[in-house]
Motif scaffolding. Sequence first.
Motif, mmCIF file in Angstrom:
data_model
loop_
_atom_site.group_PDB
_atom_site.id
_atom_site.type_symbol
_atom_site.label_atom_id
_atom_site.label_comp_id
_atom_site.label_asym_id
_atom_site.label_seq_id
_atom_site.Cartn_x
_atom_site.Cartn_y
_atom_site.Cartn_z
ATOM 1 N N ALA A 1 0.810 -1.225 0.000
ATOM 2 C CA ALA A 1 0.000 0.000 0.000
ATOM 3 C C ALA A 1 0.841 1.272 0.000
ATOM 4 C CB ALA A 1 -0.940 -0.003 1.198
ATOM 5 N N TRP A 2 2.096 1.187 0.462
ATOM 6 C CA TRP A 2 2.968 2.356 0.504
ATOM 7 C C TRP A 2 4.052 2.281 -0.568
ATOM 8 C CZ3 TRP A 2 3.989 3.388 6.454
ATOM 9 C CH2 TRP A 2 2.788 3.820 7.031
ATOM 10 N N ALA A 3 3.824 1.515 -1.602
ATOM 11 C CA ALA A 3 4.823 1.389 -2.667
ATOM 12 C C ALA A 3 5.146 2.759 -3.258
ATOM 13 C CB ALA A 3 4.314 0.453 -3.758
ATOM 14 N N ALA A 4 6.405 2.944 -3.598
ATOM 15 C CA ALA A 4 6.880 4.222 -4.127
ATOM 16 C C ALA A 4 8.119 3.954 -4.959
ATOM 17 C CB ALA A 4 7.192 5.188 -2.984
ATOM 18 N N GLN A 5 8.736 5.009 -5.463
ATOM 19 C CA GLN A 5 10.026 4.872 -6.122
ATOM 20 C C GLN A 5 11.026 5.765 -5.415
ATOM 21 O OE1 GLN A 5 9.190 5.926 -10.232
ATOM 22 N NE2 GLN A 5 9.853 8.028 -9.882
ATOM 23 N N GLY A 6 12.222 5.243 -5.224
ATOM 24 C CA GLY A 6 13.219 5.995 -4.472
ATOM 25 C C GLY A 6 14.568 5.319 -4.544
ATOM 26 N N PRO A 7 15.499 5.687 -3.666
ATOM 27 C CA PRO A 7 16.826 5.076 -3.656
ATOM 28 C C PRO A 7 16.755 3.582 -3.358
ATOM 29 C CG PRO A 7 16.816 7.122 -2.401
ATOM 30 C CD PRO A 7 15.384 6.804 -2.702
ATOM 31 N N ALA A 8 17.723 2.853 -3.855
ATOM 32 C CA ALA A 8 17.739 1.403 -3.706
ATOM 33 C C ALA A 8 17.823 0.956 -2.252
ATOM 34 C CB ALA A 8 18.919 0.825 -4.489
ATOM 35 N N TRP A 9 18.314 1.799 -1.379
ATOM 36 C CA TRP A 9 18.542 1.433 0.018
ATOM 37 C C TRP A 9 17.397 1.850 0.947
ATOM 38 C CZ3 TRP A 9 18.534 6.288 2.062
ATOM 39 C CH2 TRP A 9 18.981 7.334 1.252
ATOM 40 N N THR A 10 16.339 2.406 0.396
ATOM 41 C CA THR A 10 15.249 2.938 1.233
ATOM 42 C C THR A 10 14.659 1.876 2.150
ATOM 43 O OG1 THR A 10 14.695 4.533 -0.500
ATOM 44 C CG2 THR A 10 13.024 4.126 1.197
ATOM 45 N N ASP A 11 14.267 0.732 1.583
ATOM 46 C CA ASP A 11 13.612 -0.296 2.403
ATOM 47 C C ASP A 11 14.552 -0.855 3.460
ATOM 48 O OD1 ASP A 11 10.905 -0.480 1.521
ATOM 49 O OD2 ASP A 11 11.586 -1.401 -0.339
ATOM 50 N N THR A 12 15.842 -0.909 3.170
ATOM 51 C CA THR A 12 16.780 -1.448 4.159
ATOM 52 C C THR A 12 16.905 -0.516 5.356
ATOM 53 O OG1 THR A 12 17.990 -2.465 2.327
ATOM 54 C CG2 THR A 12 19.041 -2.477 4.480
ATOM 55 N N VAL A 13 16.922 0.794 5.120
ATOM 56 C CA VAL A 13 16.947 1.738 6.243
ATOM 57 C C VAL A 13 15.689 1.558 7.100
ATOM 58 C CG1 VAL A 13 16.931 4.168 6.910
ATOM 59 C CG2 VAL A 13 18.361 3.407 5.009
ATOM 60 N N LEU A 14 14.542 1.425 6.460
ATOM 61 C CA LEU A 14 13.295 1.229 7.209
ATOM 62 C C LEU A 14 13.294 -0.117 7.919
ATOM 63 C CD1 LEU A 14 10.775 2.572 4.532
ATOM 64 C CD2 LEU A 14 11.777 3.818 6.456
ATOM 65 N N TRP A 15 13.907 -1.113 7.301
ATOM 66 C CA TRP A 15 14.009 -2.435 7.936
ATOM 67 C C TRP A 15 14.831 -2.353 9.219
ATOM 68 C CZ3 TRP A 15 17.902 -6.756 6.863
ATOM 69 C CH2 TRP A 15 17.476 -7.972 7.410
ATOM 70 N N GLY A 16 15.886 -1.566 9.196
ATOM 71 C CA GLY A 16 16.697 -1.437 10.405
ATOM 72 C C GLY A 16 15.876 -0.960 11.582
ATOM 73 N N GLN A 17 15.020 0.025 11.360
ATOM 74 C CA GLN A 17 14.151 0.497 12.443
ATOM 75 C C GLN A 17 13.208 -0.602 12.905
ATOM 76 O OE1 GLN A 17 10.565 1.253 13.852
ATOM 77 N NE2 GLN A 17 10.373 2.224 11.860
ATOM 78 N N ARG A 18 12.730 -1.412 11.964
ATOM 79 C CA ARG A 18 11.817 -2.495 12.306
ATOM 80 C C ARG A 18 12.528 -3.641 13.028
ATOM 81 N NH1 ARG A 18 6.351 -2.235 12.835
ATOM 82 N NH2 ARG A 18 5.578 -0.595 11.485
ATOM 83 N N LEU A 19 13.803 -3.838 12.749
ATOM 84 C CA LEU A 19 14.553 -4.838 13.505
ATOM 85 C C LEU A 19 14.663 -4.425 14.968
ATOM 86 C CD1 LEU A 19 17.421 -5.659 10.971
ATOM 87 C CD2 LEU A 19 15.462 -7.096 11.562
ATOM 88 N N VAL A 20 14.818 -3.121 15.193
ATOM 89 C CA VAL A 20 14.858 -2.612 16.567
ATOM 90 C C VAL A 20 13.480 -2.729 17.214
ATOM 91 C CG1 VAL A 20 15.304 -0.581 18.005
ATOM 92 C CG2 VAL A 20 16.741 -1.032 15.995
ATOM 93 N N LEU A 21 12.442 -2.375 16.465
ATOM 94 C CA LEU A 21 11.079 -2.389 17.019
ATOM 95 C C LEU A 21 10.518 -3.804 17.121
ATOM 96 C CD1 LEU A 21 8.385 -1.042 17.850
ATOM 97 C CD2 LEU A 21 7.876 -0.805 15.404
ATOM 98 N N ASP A 22 10.455 -4.503 15.993
ATOM 99 C CA ASP A 22 9.799 -5.814 15.968
ATOM 100 C C ASP A 22 10.679 -6.925 16.515
ATOM 101 O OD1 ASP A 22 7.674 -4.526 14.715
ATOM 102 O OD2 ASP A 22 8.374 -5.033 12.700
ATOM 103 N N GLY A 23 11.989 -6.794 16.312
ATOM 104 C CA GLY A 23 12.902 -7.845 16.761
ATOM 105 C C GLY A 23 13.601 -7.545 18.063
#
Length: 273
Positions: A187-209
Amino acid sequence: MRAVDLRSYRELPEPVRRAITDRIGDVQSVADVSHATSSGFAALMSLAGARSVFLKGLPEDHERTAELDVESTVAPFLPGVAPQLLWRLGAGGWTVLAFEGITTTSPWADFAAEGSPHLESVAAILRDLSTTTAPPEAGLKPAWDRWKGYCDPADRPLLTGDMLVHGDPAAVNFLPGTSRTWLIDWAWAAQGPAWTDTVLWGQRLVLDGQQTPEQAAHWCNRIPAFTMAPREGILVLAEADARSWKAWQDHGTPGLERHVKASRAWADHWQTP
């Protein structure tokens, strides 16, 4: 952003349920999905012939229906890690999307640093996604549009790119299957830098993991696009994401205390030289 009141399938207006059954036929069983926080309803329907369909929907007048528009528009162009969109319908004042049902071995991915059987497969998805160009036909908005309110205008070049961005790599959006891991909810698909999702994943590793920022950075460094990203860009996005969670909390969105804390810890990690 308005909160979404999640209801069960049986609580949907009768015209909505009738339109669904007219489309899919006999429903043998319904399993409501209780953690689908951005949907008005979400359910896995078991059908005859060992088939299944996953349904999600929102009232047509809800502001987040625009997210369903994005998801249905980008669906035909997504890589194979995304379940196939089968159809979309409008009935009884609701918009409903139907996806192929998938078999999972866990309700969602385990993001814990120690003992998780899922982090390698999630990292593999993010590596592949980081090399996938955004489909021009989908008309995706720039990722910058989402975070520009939390950045200096001069930061725009850092958050501009032409790669496909999922935009919400939370643990609940990675579904471990018997032979593969799926990435759902575009639902939040977009176009941007190749590393965008990985930066967001890092926050989720802290939150979810419940990982430390250092542990999360270790996993992010398994994505080549992230290791080659400008540190300033990582900092700008991590900081903008932290500011956005705090803004939603200040606006009155409940239950965001852990999100605010995790995103702030992840952003602060990148402030250190």
